[in-house]
Design a protein around this motif. Structure first.
Motif, PDB file in Angstrom:
ATOM      1  N   LYS A 188       4.309  17.435   2.628  1.00  0.00           N
ATOM      2  CA  LYS A 188       4.312  18.899   2.735  1.00  0.00           C
ATOM      3  C   LYS A 188       5.290  19.506   1.733  1.00  0.00           C
ATOM      4  CE  LYS A 188       6.189  22.071   5.795  1.00  0.00           C
ATOM      5  NZ  LYS A 188       6.922  22.242   6.999  1.00  0.00           N
ATOM      6  N   LYS A 189       6.494  18.919   1.647  1.00  0.00           N
ATOM      7  CA  LYS A 189       7.491  19.420   0.698  1.00  0.00           C
ATOM      8  C   LYS A 189       7.031  19.230  -0.747  1.00  0.00           C
ATOM      9  CE  LYS A 189      11.790  18.864   3.313  1.00  0.00           C
ATOM     10  NZ  LYS A 189      13.079  18.151   3.322  1.00  0.00           N
ATOM     11  N   ALA A 190       6.350  18.107  -1.016  1.00  0.00           N
ATOM     12  CA  ALA A 190       5.870  17.837  -2.374  1.00  0.00           C
ATOM     13  C   ALA A 190       4.781  18.822  -2.769  1.00  0.00           C
ATOM     14  CB  ALA A 190       5.348  16.410  -2.470  1.00  0.00           C
ATOM     15  N   LEU A 191       3.882  19.117  -1.854  1.00  0.00           N
ATOM     16  CA  LEU A 191       2.808  20.060  -2.161  1.00  0.00           C
ATOM     17  C   LEU A 191       3.347  21.469  -2.378  1.00  0.00           C
ATOM     18  CD1 LEU A 191       0.092  18.724   0.278  1.00  0.00           C
ATOM     19  CD2 LEU A 191       0.119  18.517  -2.216  1.00  0.00           C
ATOM     20  N   GLU A 192       4.456  21.800  -1.737  1.00  0.00           N
ATOM     21  CA  GLU A 192       5.076  23.114  -1.944  1.00  0.00           C
ATOM     22  C   GLU A 192       5.580  23.288  -3.373  1.00  0.00           C
ATOM     23  OE1 GLU A 192       8.118  23.534   0.990  1.00  0.00           O
ATOM     24  OE2 GLU A 192       6.691  23.866   2.628  1.00  0.00           O
ATOM     25  N   ILE A 193       6.035  22.198  -3.985  1.00  0.00           N
ATOM     26  CA  ILE A 193       6.499  22.294  -5.375  1.00  0.00           C
ATOM     27  C   ILE A 193       5.434  21.782  -6.351  1.00  0.00           C
ATOM     28  CG2 ILE A 193       8.935  22.208  -4.775  1.00  0.00           C
ATOM     29  CD1 ILE A 193       8.966  19.310  -5.757  1.00  0.00           C
ATOM     30  N   LYS A 194       4.181  21.776  -5.896  1.00  0.00           N
ATOM     31  CA  LYS A 194       3.006  21.471  -6.713  1.00  0.00           C
ATOM     32  C   LYS A 194       2.975  20.044  -7.236  1.00  0.00           C
ATOM     33  CE  LYS A 194       2.086  26.222  -8.047  1.00  0.00           C
ATOM     34  NZ  LYS A 194       2.889  26.855  -7.056  1.00  0.00           N
ATOM     35  N   ILE A 195       3.361  19.089  -6.389  1.00  0.00           N
ATOM     36  CA  ILE A 195       3.191  17.672  -6.699  1.00  0.00           C
ATOM     37  C   ILE A 195       2.085  17.166  -5.787  1.00  0.00           C
ATOM     38  CG2 ILE A 195       4.222  15.388  -6.582  1.00  0.00           C
ATOM     39  CD1 ILE A 195       6.915  16.713  -7.102  1.00  0.00           C
ATOM     40  N   SER A 196       0.982  16.687  -6.391  1.00  0.00           N
ATOM     41  CA  SER A 196      -0.120  16.206  -5.570  1.00  0.00           C
ATOM     42  C   SER A 196      -0.403  14.730  -5.779  1.00  0.00           C
ATOM     43  CB  SER A 196      -1.392  17.014  -5.844  1.00  0.00           C
ATOM     44  OG  SER A 196      -1.735  16.912  -7.208  1.00  0.00           O
ATOM     45  N   ASN A 197       0.021  14.167  -6.904  1.00  0.00           N
ATOM     46  CA  ASN A 197      -0.189  12.744  -7.193  1.00  0.00           C
ATOM     47  C   ASN A 197       1.148  12.029  -7.259  1.00  0.00           C
ATOM     48  OD1 ASN A 197      -2.993  13.048  -7.499  1.00  0.00           O
ATOM     49  ND2 ASN A 197      -2.705  13.763  -9.597  1.00  0.00           N
ATOM     50  N   VAL A 198       1.231  10.869  -6.614  1.00  0.00           N
ATOM     51  CA  VAL A 198       2.452  10.066  -6.650  1.00  0.00           C
ATOM     52  C   VAL A 198       2.089   8.591  -6.808  1.00  0.00           C
ATOM     53  CG1 VAL A 198       3.858  11.624  -5.255  1.00  0.00           C
ATOM     54  CG2 VAL A 198       2.545   9.842  -4.143  1.00  0.00           C
ATOM     55  N   VAL A 199       3.071   7.821  -7.238  1.00  0.00           N
ATOM     56  CA  VAL A 199       2.968   6.366  -7.267  1.00  0.00           C
ATOM     57  C   VAL A 199       3.798   5.860  -6.099  1.00  0.00           C
ATOM     58  CG1 VAL A 199       3.505   4.298  -8.588  1.00  0.00           C
ATOM     59  CG2 VAL A 199       2.744   6.337  -9.760  1.00  0.00           C
ATOM     60  N   PHE A 200       3.223   5.015  -5.258  1.00  0.00           N
ATOM     61  CA  PHE A 200       3.921   4.549  -4.059  1.00  0.00           C
ATOM     62  C   PHE A 200       4.737   3.314  -4.379  1.00  0.00           C
ATOM     63  CE2 PHE A 200       4.081   2.413   0.151  1.00  0.00           C
ATOM     64  CZ  PHE A 200       4.776   3.393   0.808  1.00  0.00           C
ATOM     65  N   ASP A 201       6.035   3.376  -4.093  1.00  0.00           N
ATOM     66  CA  ASP A 201       6.954   2.256  -4.286  1.00  0.00           C
ATOM     67  C   ASP A 201       7.421   1.805  -2.913  1.00  0.00           C
ATOM     68  OD1 ASP A 201       8.921   0.473  -4.991  1.00  0.00           O
ATOM     69  OD2 ASP A 201      10.270   1.987  -5.820  1.00  0.00           O
ATOM     70  N   ARG A 202       6.965   0.641  -2.489  1.00  0.00           N
ATOM     71  CA  ARG A 202       7.309   0.165  -1.149  1.00  0.00           C
ATOM     72  C   ARG A 202       8.696  -0.476  -1.107  1.00  0.00           C
ATOM     73  NH1 ARG A 202       5.905  -5.326  -0.962  1.00  0.00           N
ATOM     74  NH2 ARG A 202       4.741  -5.932  -2.796  1.00  0.00           N
ATOM     75  N   ASN A 203       9.363  -0.539  -2.246  1.00  0.00           N
ATOM     76  CA  ASN A 203      10.762  -0.940  -2.329  1.00  0.00           C
ATOM     77  C   ASN A 203      11.009  -2.373  -1.865  1.00  0.00           C
ATOM     78  OD1 ASN A 203      13.351  -0.437  -3.087  1.00  0.00           O
ATOM     79  ND2 ASN A 203      13.805   1.024  -1.480  1.00  0.00           N
ATOM     80  N   GLY A 204      10.032  -3.235  -2.051  1.00  0.00           N
ATOM     81  CA  GLY A 204      10.191  -4.640  -1.688  1.00  0.00           C
ATOM     82  C   GLY A 204       9.803  -4.966  -0.263  1.00  0.00           C
ATOM     83  N   TYR A 205       9.522  -3.965   0.550  1.00  0.00           N
ATOM     84  CA  TYR A 205       9.110  -4.210   1.929  1.00  0.00           C
ATOM     85  C   TYR A 205       7.622  -4.540   1.963  1.00  0.00           C
ATOM     86  CZ  TYR A 205      13.426  -1.728   3.029  1.00  0.00           C
ATOM     87  OH  TYR A 205      14.731  -1.333   3.098  1.00  0.00           O
ATOM     88  N   ARG A 206       7.200  -5.259   2.991  1.00  0.00           N
ATOM     89  CA  ARG A 206       5.777  -5.530   3.158  1.00  0.00           C
ATOM     90  C   ARG A 206       5.060  -4.251   3.563  1.00  0.00           C
ATOM     91  NH1 ARG A 206       5.791 -11.299   6.340  1.00  0.00           N
ATOM     92  NH2 ARG A 206       6.741 -12.464   4.643  1.00  0.00           N
ATOM     93  N   TYR A 207       3.825  -4.133   3.146  1.00  0.00           N
ATOM     94  CA  TYR A 207       3.057  -2.921   3.430  1.00  0.00           C
ATOM     95  C   TYR A 207       2.417  -3.041   4.815  1.00  0.00           C
ATOM     96  CZ  TYR A 207      -0.117   0.976   2.796  1.00  0.00           C
ATOM     97  OH  TYR A 207      -0.784   2.163   2.949  1.00  0.00           O
ATOM     98  N   HIS A 208       3.225  -2.836   5.821  1.00  0.00           N
ATOM     99  CA  HIS A 208       2.730  -2.765   7.195  1.00  0.00           C
ATOM    100  C   HIS A 208       3.778  -2.068   8.038  1.00  0.00           C
ATOM    101  CE1 HIS A 208       5.471  -6.055   8.035  1.00  0.00           C
ATOM    102  NE2 HIS A 208       5.185  -5.947   9.320  1.00  0.00           N
TER     103      HIS A 208
END
Length: 122
Positions: free
Chosen positions: A84-104
């Motif tokens: 919500k905060k990102a869309l307010e400043i007109k950011i709609s695309n991001v790259v997801f960085d899981r920071n070394g954690y497993r994706y679950h």
């Protein structure tokens, strides 16, 4: 002494960060998970600045988190808030960085919450 799990996460993190970086057009959404809290930031690596941040300690979420059950539902709320905060400043695309954690679990919940709120992942 660093525990084995932390050490392997940090090795994984460095491998991931070699491939992923955020630009001005497509910043990086990174997450950090502590024992009880979860944090998310959207970072522009070209300038080295944090554009948006949210966590389970955010005052905007205090009432909702009090009523939610479990850490996964907290993660989903944090994902929705950061989107919500990102869309307010007109950011709609991001790259997801899981920071070394497993994706679950909580990491997956943040990603799903952000997608539900309108962010697109690359």
């Amino acid at each position: 002494m660093i525990k084995r799990n932390t050490n392997s996460r940090l090795r994984s993190k460095t491998r991931i960060r070699k491939k992923i970086s955020g630009t001005t057009e497509v910043p990086r959404l990174t997450v950090y998970r502590s024992l009880n809290q979860i944090y998310a930031q959207i970072i522009d690596d070209s300038t080295g600045s944090t554009l948006v941040s949210a966590s389970s300690l955010s005052k905007e979420l205090a009432e909702e988190i009090k009523n939610s059950k479990g850490k996964i539902s907290k993660g989903k709320l944090v994902g929705k808030l950061v989107a919500k905060k990102a869309l307010e400043i007109k950011i709609s695309n991001v790259v997801f960085d899981r920071n070394g954690y497993r994706y679950h679990g909580r990491i997956q919940a943040i990603a799903e919450g952000a997608r539900e709120a309108g962010l697109k992942f690359w």
